[in-house]
Motif scaffolding. Structure first.
Motif, PDB file in Angstrom:
ATOM      1  N   UNK A 146      31.323  47.315 -18.517  1.00  0.00           N
ATOM      2  CA  UNK A 146      31.549  46.478 -17.341  1.00  0.00           C
ATOM      3  C   UNK A 146      30.700  47.012 -16.194  1.00  0.00           C
ATOM      4  N   UNK A 147      29.825  46.157 -15.678  1.00  0.00           N
ATOM      5  CA  UNK A 147      28.903  46.561 -14.608  1.00  0.00           C
ATOM      6  C   UNK A 147      28.707  45.378 -13.676  1.00  0.00           C
ATOM      7  N   UNK A 148      29.116  45.549 -12.452  1.00  0.00           N
ATOM      8  CA  UNK A 148      28.985  44.489 -11.461  1.00  0.00           C
ATOM      9  C   UNK A 148      29.067  45.121 -10.078  1.00  0.00           C
ATOM     10  N   UNK A 149      28.991  44.300  -9.061  1.00  0.00           N
ATOM     11  CA  UNK A 149      29.066  44.810  -7.690  1.00  0.00           C
ATOM     12  C   UNK A 149      30.364  45.548  -7.409  1.00  0.00           C
ATOM     13  N   UNK A 150      31.421  45.239  -8.161  1.00  0.00           N
ATOM     14  CA  UNK A 150      32.656  45.988  -7.881  1.00  0.00           C
ATOM     15  C   UNK A 150      33.052  46.942  -9.014  1.00  0.00           C
ATOM     16  N   UNK A 151      32.164  47.159  -9.930  1.00  0.00           N
ATOM     17  CA  UNK A 151      32.423  48.109 -11.010  1.00  0.00           C
ATOM     18  C   UNK A 151      31.140  48.882 -11.295  1.00  0.00           C
ATOM     19  N   UNK A 152      30.968  50.023 -10.609  1.00  0.00           N
ATOM     20  CA  UNK A 152      29.684  50.721 -10.648  1.00  0.00           C
ATOM     21  C   UNK A 152      29.807  52.169 -11.135  1.00  0.00           C
ATOM     22  N   UNK A 153      30.968  52.588 -11.598  1.00  0.00           N
ATOM     23  CA  UNK A 153      31.132  53.960 -12.079  1.00  0.00           C
ATOM     24  C   UNK A 153      30.183  54.286 -13.233  1.00  0.00           C
ATOM     25  N   UNK A 154      29.812  53.285 -14.002  1.00  0.00           N
ATOM     26  CA  UNK A 154      28.941  53.515 -15.159  1.00  0.00           C
ATOM     27  C   UNK A 154      27.564  54.017 -14.751  1.00  0.00           C
ATOM     28  N   UNK A 155      27.223  53.866 -13.486  1.00  0.00           N
ATOM     29  CA  UNK A 155      25.903  54.308 -13.018  1.00  0.00           C
ATOM     30  C   UNK A 155      25.800  55.836 -12.971  1.00  0.00           C
ATOM     31  N   UNK A 156      26.934  56.523 -13.010  1.00  0.00           N
ATOM     32  CA  UNK A 156      26.921  57.980 -12.881  1.00  0.00           C
ATOM     33  C   UNK A 156      26.439  58.668 -14.158  1.00  0.00           C
ATOM     34  N   UNK A 157      26.979  58.287 -15.315  1.00  0.00           N
ATOM     35  CA  UNK A 157      26.618  58.951 -16.572  1.00  0.00           C
ATOM     36  C   UNK A 157      26.186  57.993 -17.672  1.00  0.00           C
ATOM     37  N   UNK A 158      26.893  56.869 -17.808  1.00  0.00           N
ATOM     38  CA  UNK A 158      26.672  56.002 -18.964  1.00  0.00           C
ATOM     39  C   UNK A 158      25.291  55.359 -18.931  1.00  0.00           C
ATOM     40  N   UNK A 159      24.945  54.732 -17.829  1.00  0.00           N
ATOM     41  CA  UNK A 159      23.650  54.068 -17.730  1.00  0.00           C
ATOM     42  C   UNK A 159      22.495  55.063 -17.881  1.00  0.00           C
ATOM     43  N   UNK A 160      22.522  56.211 -17.178  1.00  0.00           N
ATOM     44  CA  UNK A 160      21.433  57.183 -17.384  1.00  0.00           C
ATOM     45  C   UNK A 160      21.318  57.675 -18.823  1.00  0.00           C
ATOM     46  N   UNK A 161      22.449  57.854 -19.502  1.00  0.00           N
ATOM     47  CA  UNK A 161      22.419  58.290 -20.901  1.00  0.00           C
ATOM     48  C   UNK A 161      21.753  57.237 -21.779  1.00  0.00           C
ATOM     49  N   UNK A 162      22.116  55.975 -21.579  1.00  0.00           N
ATOM     50  CA  UNK A 162      21.497  54.895 -22.355  1.00  0.00           C
ATOM     51  C   UNK A 162      19.989  54.861 -22.120  1.00  0.00           C
ATOM     52  N   UNK A 163      19.577  55.006 -20.884  1.00  0.00           N
ATOM     53  CA  UNK A 163      18.145  54.934 -20.576  1.00  0.00           C
ATOM     54  C   UNK A 163      17.392  56.133 -21.141  1.00  0.00           C
ATOM     55  N   UNK A 164      18.004  57.274 -21.133  1.00  0.00           N
ATOM     56  CA  UNK A 164      17.373  58.455 -21.717  1.00  0.00           C
ATOM     57  C   UNK A 164      17.138  58.273 -23.218  1.00  0.00           C
ATOM     58  N   UNK A 165      18.091  57.631 -23.893  1.00  0.00           N
ATOM     59  CA  UNK A 165      18.032  57.479 -25.343  1.00  0.00           C
ATOM     60  C   UNK A 165      17.367  56.179 -25.800  1.00  0.00           C
ATOM     61  N   UNK A 166      16.966  55.332 -24.852  1.00  0.00           N
ATOM     62  CA  UNK A 166      16.340  54.067 -25.224  1.00  0.00           C
ATOM     63  C   UNK A 166      17.310  53.044 -25.761  1.00  0.00           C
ATOM     64  N   UNK A 167      18.530  53.068 -25.234  1.00  0.00           N
ATOM     65  CA  UNK A 167      19.588  52.151 -25.673  1.00  0.00           C
ATOM     66  C   UNK A 167      19.716  51.016 -24.660  1.00  0.00           C
ATOM     67  N   UNK A 168      19.791  49.786 -25.144  1.00  0.00           N
ATOM     68  CA  UNK A 168      19.969  48.645 -24.267  1.00  0.00           C
ATOM     69  C   UNK A 168      21.354  48.631 -23.641  1.00  0.00           C
ATOM     70  N   UNK A 169      21.464  47.964 -22.494  1.00  0.00           N
ATOM     71  CA  UNK A 169      22.706  47.903 -21.736  1.00  0.00           C
ATOM     72  C   UNK A 169      23.133  46.440 -21.634  1.00  0.00           C
ATOM     73  N   UNK A 170      24.379  46.163 -22.003  1.00  0.00           N
ATOM     74  CA  UNK A 170      24.894  44.788 -21.977  1.00  0.00           C
ATOM     75  C   UNK A 170      26.095  44.729 -21.033  1.00  0.00           C
ATOM     76  N   UNK A 171      25.873  44.379 -19.763  1.00  0.00           N
ATOM     77  CA  UNK A 171      26.972  44.298 -18.804  1.00  0.00           C
ATOM     78  C   UNK A 171      27.848  43.069 -19.043  1.00  0.00           C
ATOM     79  N   UNK A 172      29.159  43.301 -19.243  1.00  0.00           N
ATOM     80  CA  UNK A 172      30.081  42.173 -19.312  1.00  0.00           C
ATOM     81  C   UNK A 172      30.789  42.029 -17.975  1.00  0.00           C
TER      82      UNK A 172
END
Length: 342
Positions: free
Chosen positions: A176-202
């Motif tokens: 879940x990634x939106x203007x009111x749900x941004x906690x994923x920006x701390x660890x999850x999103x950077x981890x995906x980008x480091x590993x070349x994993x796509x991100x699917x925000x619901x």
């Protein structure tokens, strides 16, 4: 609709997908089947070819609906579904990631979807009793058998994502990634980008909040999930209405709707992110498609970032009893602890 590479292993999808859950599950009674089939086929014809469902939605009925909608056009879509979560008789949610369940769930989904392969198969929630290496090992076997093409995770912690990726490449992580749900920006999103994993925000539209604001709660059905979410309750909703008012101001300046502005913010996070807004109306689908091409300036992104995120939004994503199934609580035991089942 543009097309993008999702992950680094070859999956190509429309730059925006269609979340099908609300057609059958969570947001009031199921919608008329014929209307939803028409909507899905319209989306595909419009270039939105990345479709998202799950065996949990309904349960089961959403997969059946999607399967019917894809008659004759299966080769034109990238189909994603999920396993792991099931509803118990007492209303609680059980999560399973053991190999026997992985296989049986996949085979059941294939039948309901009336297809012989799934493009992207997600573990919907993480089974904290089973090492992630065991679950991914079972999914890897399904890839080798041609039953699924790519593996995904949903609501997984950064450490779980790393461990899973070491067993078999993870193509996408849904979160879940939106203007009111941004906690994923701390660890999850950077981890995906480091590993070349796509991100699917619901829920990139905040479950409708960024389209309608606080009015979204008016006339909700008794079984609508949003009646039970902290962000939509009482004083939390009153506070969050201020965020929506500011969003409306910015969107008017941009010449679009507030929901389009919020969705554009997700799109402008990068081409490795493919949001999957859901809708049950063709009119809203068209608005969402237009949002995918809205380019935001650095100044506009900064303004949106300033009104959202930690401390700016009141209320958790879910109540405490359900939060244990989200990424923040989903590390699994070490592989050395696993005793294979007979």
């Amino acid at each position: 609709m543009e097309r993008i590479k999702l992950g680094s292993k070859g999956l190509e999808v429309s730059a925006q997908g269609l979340g099908c859950m609300g057609m059958s599950h969570s947001y009031g009674p199921p919608k008329p089947e014929d209307d939803m089939i028409r909507l899905i086929r319209y989306a595909v014809k419009s270039g939105v070819t990345f479709l998202d469902t799950s065996d949990f939605y309904g349960p089961f009925t959403n997969e059946i609906l999607v399967g019917k909608a894809l008659k004759g056009i299966r080769d034109k879509v990238q189909l994603a579904t999920k396993f792991a979560a099931s509803l118990c008789d007492d209303g609680s949610v059980q999560v399973r990631g053991d190999p026997a369940y992985v296989r049986s769930a996949c085979e059941a989904s294939l039948k309901r979807l009336d297809t012989n392969y799934i493009d992207l198969y997600y573990q919907h929630r993480i089974d904290t009793k089973v090492p992630i290496e065991v679950t991914i090992g079972a999914m890897k076997e399904l890839v080798e058998e041609g039953k699924i093409k790519y593996i995904g995770l949903s609501e997984a912690s950064a450490s779980t994502i790393r461990r899973a990726h070491a067993v078999h490449p993870i193509t996408a992580v849904q979160l879940e990634w939106s203007l009111w749900c941004r906690d994923v920006e701390e660890e999850i999103v950077p981890t995906c980008r480091e590993l070349g994993i796509g991100i699917v925000p619901f829920s990139p539209l905040g479950r409708g909040f960024f389209s309608l604001g606080p009015n979204v709660v008016n006339n909700l059905a008794d079984n609508d999930l949003r009646k039970k979410l902290p962000m939509f309750e009482g004083s939390n909703l009153e506070h969050n209405a201020g965020l929506f008012a500011r969003l409306e101001e910015l969107s008017k300046r941009k010449g679009c709707g507030p929901g389009q502005m919020a969705l554009a913010w997700v799109h402008n996070q990068g081409r490795d992110a493919c949001p999957i807004p859901g809708t049950t109306k063709i009119e809203n689908l068209n608005k969402n498609i237009k949002a995918s091409s809205i380019k935001l300036t650095d100044e506009e992104m900064n303004e949106l970032n300033a009104i959202s995120g930690k401390g700016k939004v009141k209320g958790d994503r879910y109540h405490e009893e359900y939060m244990k199934f989200t990424w923040a609580y989903s590390d699994t035991p070490p592989l050395s602890s696993w005793v294979a089942q007979p």
